[in-house]
Design an enzyme around this catalytic site. Structure first.
Site, mmCIF file in Angstrom:
data_model
loop_
_atom_site.group_PDB
_atom_site.id
_atom_site.type_symbol
_atom_site.label_atom_id
_atom_site.label_comp_id
_atom_site.label_asym_id
_atom_site.label_seq_id
_atom_site.Cartn_x
_atom_site.Cartn_y
_atom_site.Cartn_z
ATOM 1 N N TYR A 35 35.362 -69.271 -48.794
ATOM 2 C CA TYR A 35 35.994 -70.132 -47.783
ATOM 3 C C TYR A 35 35.824 -69.526 -46.374
ATOM 4 C CZ TYR A 35 39.948 -72.733 -45.658
ATOM 5 O OH TYR A 35 40.751 -73.517 -44.865
ATOM 6 N N LYS B 248 33.849 -71.182 -43.225
ATOM 7 C CA LYS B 248 34.535 -71.452 -41.952
ATOM 8 C C LYS B 248 33.936 -70.627 -40.813
ATOM 9 C CE LYS B 248 37.576 -74.473 -43.510
ATOM 10 N NZ LYS B 248 37.433 -75.891 -43.167
#
Ligand code: NAP
Length: 244
Positions: free
Chosen positions: A152, A156
């Site tokens: 993640y 990002k």
């Protein structure tokens, strides 16, 4: 922002829903994107009942072809495409030593590749209108890193480099691209965390509370506005003071 067309992914709930509601109240026509058609239809009805303008556009953003088609169809239907909010995202958390290839690939695919696909489809109609606002929803995890979120955080963080690059490529065409990086926000995504994790997280937030989806929506609304025309390639943290 009267009559501007805004395409918001992940609009069925959480942060994306709040963004869609805010942009609708700003006067935009909002194209609501997510997989749950029922929720999107219900939200479109709520918005129109309140005098706003919105339409449901069910789409799995993991399907690149479907997503690109949804963008170009919306641009053709309305004869313009002004605001793109790449908000939909998922987590598949695990510590690195236990993280599967599938968990890595899925998060990079849904969270990062979708932003690339949607932006590539959106910039042409934006350039034609000589106006565009791309707002990619990142995360403090992509800025600071976060144990258990290697996939993640990578997605990002990748979104930041990607956004800065498209900001530079299209700045001369009236198109800006920025990242809004939320801290801990009260949604289904954080509701799934164990209570102990939520308590520890709250201690790390100078504001001593989770943020609300509406607090993210206000930042997105500002970056989408005419007033933000000279803000490009930035990362706006909305995190109660968590990051420097
Ligand atoms: P959420 O409550 O879990 O909602 C996720 C949204 O994304 C839903 O509308 C979901 O709709 C949609 N979505 C997920 N997978 C999709 C797919 N394959 N195709 C289309 N839509 C999909 O999440 P949230 O907390 O609102 O988070 C929104 C964004 O903010 C995400 O990018 C997240 O990474 C970021 N963020 C959240 C926090 C936080 O603390 N909550 C912090 C930092 C960053 P359907 O299930 O109907 O498809």
């Amino acid at each position: 922002m009267d009559r501007r067309v805004a395409f918001v992914t992940g609009a069925s709930r959480g942060i994306g829903r709040a963004i869609a509601e805010k942009l609708a109240s700003d006067g935009c026509h909002v194209v609501l994107v997510a997989r749950s058609a029922d929720r999107l239809e219900a939200l479109a009805k709520e918005i129109t009942d309140q005098g706003g303008s919105a339409e449901a556009c069910p789409c799995d953003i993991g399907d690149g072809e479907a997503l690109a088609t949804a963008v170009t169809d919306a641009a053709e239907r309305h004869g313009r495409f002004d605001i793109l909010v790449n908000n939909a995202g998922i987590t598949r958390d695990d510590l690195l030593l236990r993280m599967s290839d599938e968990a890595w690939d899925e998060v990079i695919h849904v969270n990062l590749r979708s932003a690339f696909v949607a932006c590539r489809a959106a910039v042409r109609p934006m350039m034609r209108g000589r106006f565009g606002r791309i707002i990619n929803v990142g995360s403090v995890s992509g800025v600071m890193g976060n144990p258990g979120q290697a996939n993640y955080a990578a997605a990002k963080a990748g979104m930041i480099g990607f956004t800065k690059t498209i900001g530079k490529e299209f700045a001369g065409k009236g198109v800006t691209a920025n990242v809004v990086a939320p801290g801990f926000i009260a949604t289904d995504m954080t509701d799934a965390l164990p209570d102990l994790v939520k308590e520890e997280a709250t201690k790390r937030i100078p504001a001593k509370r989770f943020g609300t989806p509406e607090e993210i929506a206000h930042a997105v609304s500002f970056l989408a506005s005419d007033g933000a025309s000279y803000i490009n390639g930035r990362v706006l943290a909305v995190d109660g003071g968590m990051t420097d």
